[in-house]
Structure formats: structure tokens, C-alpha cells
Design an enzyme around this catalytic site. Structure first.
Site, PDB file in Angstrom:
ATOM      1  N   GLY A   1       0.761  -1.236   0.000  1.00 26.53           N
ATOM      2  CA  GLY A   1       0.000   0.000   0.000  1.00 26.53           C
ATOM      3  C   GLY A   1       0.792   1.286   0.000  1.00 26.53           C
ATOM      4  O   GLY A   1       0.215   2.373   0.022  1.00 26.53           O
TER       5      GLY A   1
ATOM      6  N   PRO B   1       4.551  -4.879  -1.676  1.00 24.72           N
ATOM      7  CA  PRO B   1       4.460  -3.628  -2.442  1.00 24.72           C
ATOM      8  C   PRO B   1       4.097  -3.904  -3.897  1.00 24.72           C
ATOM      9  O   PRO B   1       4.522  -4.902  -4.482  1.00 24.72           O
ATOM     10  CB  PRO B   1       5.881  -3.059  -2.330  1.00 24.72           C
ATOM     11  CG  PRO B   1       6.747  -4.285  -2.220  1.00 24.72           C
ATOM     12  CD  PRO B   1       5.946  -5.271  -1.405  1.00 24.72           C
ATOM     13  N   GLY B   2       3.304  -3.030  -4.473  1.00 23.81           N
ATOM     14  CA  GLY B   2       2.978  -3.128  -5.885  1.00 23.81           C
ATOM     15  C   GLY B   2       3.171  -1.786  -6.544  1.00 23.81           C
ATOM     16  O   GLY B   2       4.158  -1.531  -7.221  1.00 23.81           O
ATOM     17  N   ARG B   3       2.218  -0.872  -6.297  1.00 22.71           N
ATOM     18  CA  ARG B   3       2.270   0.467  -6.871  1.00 22.71           C
ATOM     19  C   ARG B   3       3.628   1.132  -6.653  1.00 22.71           C
ATOM     20  O   ARG B   3       4.201   1.752  -7.557  1.00 22.71           O
ATOM     21  CB  ARG B   3       1.164   1.304  -6.223  1.00 22.71           C
ATOM     22  CG  ARG B   3       1.024   2.714  -6.730  1.00 22.71           C
ATOM     23  CD  ARG B   3       0.154   3.547  -5.804  1.00 22.71           C
ATOM     24  NE  ARG B   3      -1.053   2.875  -5.401  1.00 22.71           N
ATOM     25  CZ  ARG B   3      -2.234   3.000  -6.015  1.00 22.71           C
ATOM     26  NH1 ARG B   3      -2.336   3.776  -7.073  1.00 22.71           N
ATOM     27  NH2 ARG B   3      -3.295   2.361  -5.573  1.00 22.71           N
TER      28      ARG B   3
ATOM     29  N   ARG C   1      -8.079   4.858 -14.041  1.00 24.45           N
ATOM     30  CA  ARG C   1      -7.998   5.464 -12.710  1.00 24.45           C
ATOM     31  C   ARG C   1      -8.683   6.840 -12.612  1.00 24.45           C
ATOM     32  O   ARG C   1      -9.406   7.091 -11.636  1.00 24.45           O
ATOM     33  CB  ARG C   1      -6.537   5.578 -12.248  1.00 24.45           C
ATOM     34  CG  ARG C   1      -5.870   4.239 -12.008  1.00 24.45           C
ATOM     35  CD  ARG C   1      -4.508   4.395 -11.346  1.00 24.45           C
ATOM     36  NE  ARG C   1      -4.645   4.772  -9.953  1.00 24.45           N
ATOM     37  CZ  ARG C   1      -4.421   5.981  -9.472  1.00 24.45           C
ATOM     38  NH1 ARG C   1      -4.033   6.969 -10.281  1.00 24.45           N
ATOM     39  NH2 ARG C   1      -4.586   6.237  -8.193  1.00 24.45           N
TER      40      ARG C   1
ATOM     41  N   CYS D   1     -17.272   6.995 -25.667  1.00 25.28           N
ATOM     42  CA  CYS D   1     -18.590   7.625 -25.550  1.00 25.28           C
ATOM     43  C   CYS D   1     -19.128   7.553 -24.128  1.00 25.28           C
ATOM     44  O   CYS D   1     -20.158   6.910 -23.854  1.00 25.28           O
ATOM     45  CB  CYS D   1     -19.559   6.977 -26.529  1.00 25.28           C
ATOM     46  SG  CYS D   1     -19.167   7.398 -28.237  1.00 25.28           S
ATOM     47  N   GLU D   2     -18.435   8.177 -23.207  1.00 28.22           N
ATOM     48  CA  GLU D   2     -18.815   8.315 -21.809  1.00 28.22           C
ATOM     49  C   GLU D   2     -18.333   9.685 -21.331  1.00 28.22           C
ATOM     50  O   GLU D   2     -17.177  10.052 -21.580  1.00 28.22           O
ATOM     51  CB  GLU D   2     -18.153   7.247 -20.931  1.00 28.22           C
ATOM     52  CG  GLU D   2     -18.488   5.818 -21.281  1.00 28.22           C
ATOM     53  CD  GLU D   2     -19.797   5.365 -20.678  1.00 28.22           C
ATOM     54  OE1 GLU D   2     -20.376   6.119 -19.860  1.00 28.22           O
ATOM     55  OE2 GLU D   2     -20.241   4.260 -21.035  1.00 28.22           O
TER      56      GLU D   2
ATOM     57  N   TYR E   1      -1.625  -0.045 -12.251  1.00 24.58           N
ATOM     58  CA  TYR E   1      -3.072   0.061 -12.430  1.00 24.58           C
ATOM     59  C   TYR E   1      -3.428   0.876 -13.665  1.00 24.58           C
ATOM     60  O   TYR E   1      -4.415   1.603 -13.692  1.00 24.58           O
ATOM     61  CB  TYR E   1      -3.734   0.633 -11.171  1.00 24.58           C
ATOM     62  CG  TYR E   1      -3.396  -0.192  -9.949  1.00 24.58           C
ATOM     63  CD1 TYR E   1      -3.926  -1.464  -9.784  1.00 24.58           C
ATOM     64  CD2 TYR E   1      -2.492   0.285  -8.997  1.00 24.58           C
ATOM     65  CE1 TYR E   1      -3.573  -2.238  -8.694  1.00 24.58           C
ATOM     66  CE2 TYR E   1      -2.145  -0.500  -7.891  1.00 24.58           C
ATOM     67  CZ  TYR E   1      -2.699  -1.755  -7.754  1.00 24.58           C
ATOM     68  OH  TYR E   1      -2.347  -2.531  -6.672  1.00 24.58           O
TER      69      TYR E   1
END
Length: 419
Positions: A237, A273-275, A311, A341-342, A370
Site C-alpha cells: 500500500g 508492495p505493488g504500486r 484510474r 462515448c462516456e 493500475y
């Protein structure tokens, strides 16, 4: 790791304007040098500890990125059989893999046990009972940790907070205590670990210290009751810098908090850990399609979209955006959008940038985590290319998806069956 050689913009020593011309846009570019530097920083801070770093594969599961982790003898934190398969393909040793997540199926457990993974992080009584049944049917013993929910406010975005009592992750201390007290009833599960993870993009040590203190207190209680704890998984995290003013926690400060809270623990510490390892190593290269007048600000329409980088739409997340051309230009305020188209296909609102023109190349920063791993083919937009850069050279580690690859597996309804 961006720099300039004269007027030429470089990313890990590679001319990114030339790269975008060759590979096209949108394209994710990852700096291997930046990832290695982060790995080295964390491993250096852990010197003297019996610790295993398990990279959170969900952050960026490209096999080339996983191979960088394997080269440094890192393990992996996985949440699906697909991530298990990727990690094994990349050369990560199965004994260094931990399996997390609230929805592991019996078949996934079976595959993980057959592969010989190191540990399961269990998050419900039903999961414990399922693992017992699967391990018994395979005549083996699964090593497991209970994921406790320390009920700590991570002070992060609500959608990436995982350590509150109302979140779906982990179990309360009373339930965890009951598991250990009745562990003999699960002879094919060796319950000898603790696990806690309170959320993602943490920029303060205070909630981390609070969670560590609650984990430490529970470990002391279990030890005093005669339960042997061989592993404490402190989760992951750690946050990164997405915008000016954000100050990520340094590895040395994070590890110091772990050392203090878990002083005297002689088992293995696991970190996930990742991010923190990959986010700042990545940029998304994208070109301006056109500038469209708007009621408040002109729309800067890019060829990247929410299907490439979710994200901002999902979390209202900020990413710095920068034109690759460094020539001085007057400033302009834009709503930066994609072609999907959003209305939610928006990267930034009222963002001030050097004036842009159609065809300009932009970098969206801090997209190594991510980004590609959450991408989709919404609006039938093929998945973007991914490129790994390394000290002046580059390799395409996922080619841009073709139309044919995008519909692979789809077919006309020619063969009908009844149930």
C-alpha cells in the site's frame, strides 16, 4: 526518469518522441532502471531482517515486469489463478508466492497447491473450510495466514481502503482468535501466519504504525497462548507521487516502523508492495486528436481513453500530463478527455498546460501501476502496446492488439445446444 539530451526528450535514455513514432500511440512505456532502483531501495532498507518481498502482481502483471521481479528474487502476491500462471511463466519461484483475495475458488486453491505456492492468506471461515477440503483431497498440507481486519482508517480513497470493519477484506480479531483455538480441526491447513493490509496509496506512516501495533499485539497474544506464528505479512500500500506536494513514504522509514512494531519476532516478515515499485516507472504516451471548443474550457481530445487508463474515471485520480515538446508556449486551460462515448472518459478538468495542437505527443505520468492491468477493450478499442525501456534501449513487451486478436474467442451462433 525523464531527462533531456539537448532538445530531445529522454525516458530511461530512450528518445520517446522517436519511440512513439515507431510504436504508435497510445503506448505504455516502463523504465526498467526505475523499477530496479525501487527494488534495491527496499531490499537495502530490509538488510538484516528475515524478510520476503512479494510484488503485488495486480499493479502491473506484464510478464516482462514480472521477470524483473524474478531476477531480483522477489516473490509475488497474487489474487487469481491467472496471476499465478503469469508469475510462474515469468520465473517467480512458487514457494515465494502468496495467494490473497476474498474469492479464491476450490479450483484455484487446487492449482496453487499443485504449483507449490508458499502460503494462502485466508479471509473467511468458508475459505478456511474449503482449503481444508481441497488440501485433504490432495493429501497435502497447505500453509496459511489469517488476514485480520485491524479496523484502521488508511486515510486514502474510499475505493482503495481495505482495513476498516465495513470493508470486505479479512476477519475481525475475535474470529481470527477462534480459528487458532480450533486449528486442530483443520489438519490439512497449517495456520501459522498473520496478514494485514489496510489499503493502497498510503502517504502517511501514522495509519501504518497503528495497524502494525494491532498486528503486533495480536501476535503477542497468540504467542502467549501457545500458538506458533512463523510468518507476519504486513501487506503493502505504499503511496507514490501523482501530483506536486505529495510526499511518498521512504522505504527506510517504512521498514523502521516495521522493525519497531515487530521487534522480537523471529519468523519471516512478508511485504507486498505493488504500486510503489512500478507506478512512477511508467508513462502513457498519447497524441492529441483535436481541440474542441467547450462551454467553460476547450476539450483536449486524446487518442488514449478510459479503457486504456481507468484510474481518473474510477477514482477521480490525478495524473500529471506533460507535452513532450519542451518548446515554450503560452498556457491554456483544458478539459483533457478521450474519445470513448462516456462523459466519465475524462483525464483532467480545468488542467493548465502549454498550448497544444492536433498531433502533439503528451505523456501521462505515474501510470506504471493500475494502468495496463486495468485496461479493457470497451468501445472495441484494442489494448495499447507496452514497451520496456532500459538505459537507452527498448523492447516491445506487448504488441498493440489487432482487430482479430480483440475478437478471438468470439464466434457466430452456429452450434446450438440444450441443457
Amino acid at each position: 526518469m525523464t531527462s533531456r539530451a539537448g532538445s530531445v526528450p529522454l525516458f530511461d535514455g530512450v528518445d520517446i518522441a522517436a519511440l512513439a513514432s515507431r510504436v504508435g500511440t497510445p503506448t505504455y512505456a516502463y523504465s526498467a532502471s526505475t523499477i530496479r532502483a525501487r527494488i534495491d531501495e527496499l531490499l537495502s532498507a530490509l538488510t538484516g531482517l528475515n524478510a520476503l518481498v512479494c510484488y503485488a502482481a495486480k499493479a502491473n502483471s506484464n510478464v516482462a515486469v514480472l521477470q524483473l521481479m524474478a531476477e531480483h528474487e522477489l516473490g509475488a502476491d497474487i489474487v487469481s489463478a491467472g496471476e499465478l500462471w503469469r508469475c510462474l511463466q515469468a520465473g517467480i519461484r512458487p514457494g515465494r508466492i502468496v495467494f490473497s483475495g476474498v474469492g479464491k475458488t476450490a479450483e484455484e486453491m487446487r492449482e496453487a497447491l499443485a504449483a507449490g505456492i508458499g502460503r494462502f492468506n485466508l479471509e473467511s471461515r468458508d475459505e478456511l473450510e474449503t482449503l481444508q477440503a481441497v488440501a485433504a483431497s490432495m493429501n497435502t498440507v497447505a500453509r496459511a495466514a489469517v488476514r485480520i481486519n485491524p479496523d484502521v482508517d488508511a486515510r486514502t480513497h474510499a475505493k482503495i481502503s481495505t482495513g476498516r470493519a465495513e470493508n470486505k477484506f479479512g476477519v475481525g480479531l475475535d474470529e481470527a482468535r477462534d480459528w487458532f483455538d480450533h486449528a486442530a480441526g483443520f489438519p490439512n491447513v497449517r495456520l501459522d501466519g498473520l496478514h494485514a493490509h489496510i489499503g493502497s496509496q498510503l502517504l502517511e506512516l501514522a495509519p501504518i504504525r497503528q495497524a502494525l501495533q494491532r498486528v503486533a499485539a495480536f501476535w503477542h497474544e497468540l504467542r502467549d497462548a501457545g500458538h506458533a506464528i512463523a510468518s507476519i505479512d504486513v501487506g503493502g500500500g505504499l503511496g507514490v507521487r501523482y501530483r506536486e506536494g505529495e510526499r511518498p513514504i521512504a522505504a527506510v522509514g517504512y521498514v523502521a516502523a516495521i522493525r519497531e512494531a515487530l521487534a522480537g519476532f523471529d519468523g519471516r516478515l512478508v511485504l507486498e508492495p505493488g504500486r510503489w515499485l512500478v507506478a512512477e516507472a511508467g508513462v502513457l504516451l498519447t497524441r492529441v486528436i483535436r481541440i474542441k471548443p467547450g462551454a467553460n474550457h476547450p476539450f483536449l481530445v486524446l487518442d488514449a481513453a478510459m479503457n486504456d487508463l481507468l484510474r481518473p474515471s474510477l477514482y477521480e485520480a490525478w495524473h500529471d500530463i506533460e507535452p513532450v515538446d519542451a518548446q515554450p508556449r503560452p498556457l491554456e486551460t483544458y478539459d483533457v478527455v478521450g474519445p470513448v462515448c462516456e462523459t466519465g472518459d475524462t483525464f483532467a478538468r480545468a488542467r493548465t498546460l502549454p498550448r497544444c495542437n492536433a498531433g502533439d505527443l503528451l505523456m501521462i505520468h505515474t501510470t506504471g501501476a493500475y494502468g495496463a492491468s486495468m485496461a479493457s477493450t470497451y468501445n472495441s478499442r484494442p489494448l495499447a502496446a507496452e514497451v520496456l525501456l532500459d538505459s537507452g534501449r527498448y523492447a516491445e513487451v506487448r504488441r498493440r492488439q489487432t482487430w482479430q486478436e480483440m475478437i478471438a474467442g468470439e464466434q457466430a451462433a452456429r452450434h446450438w445446444h440444450t441443457t
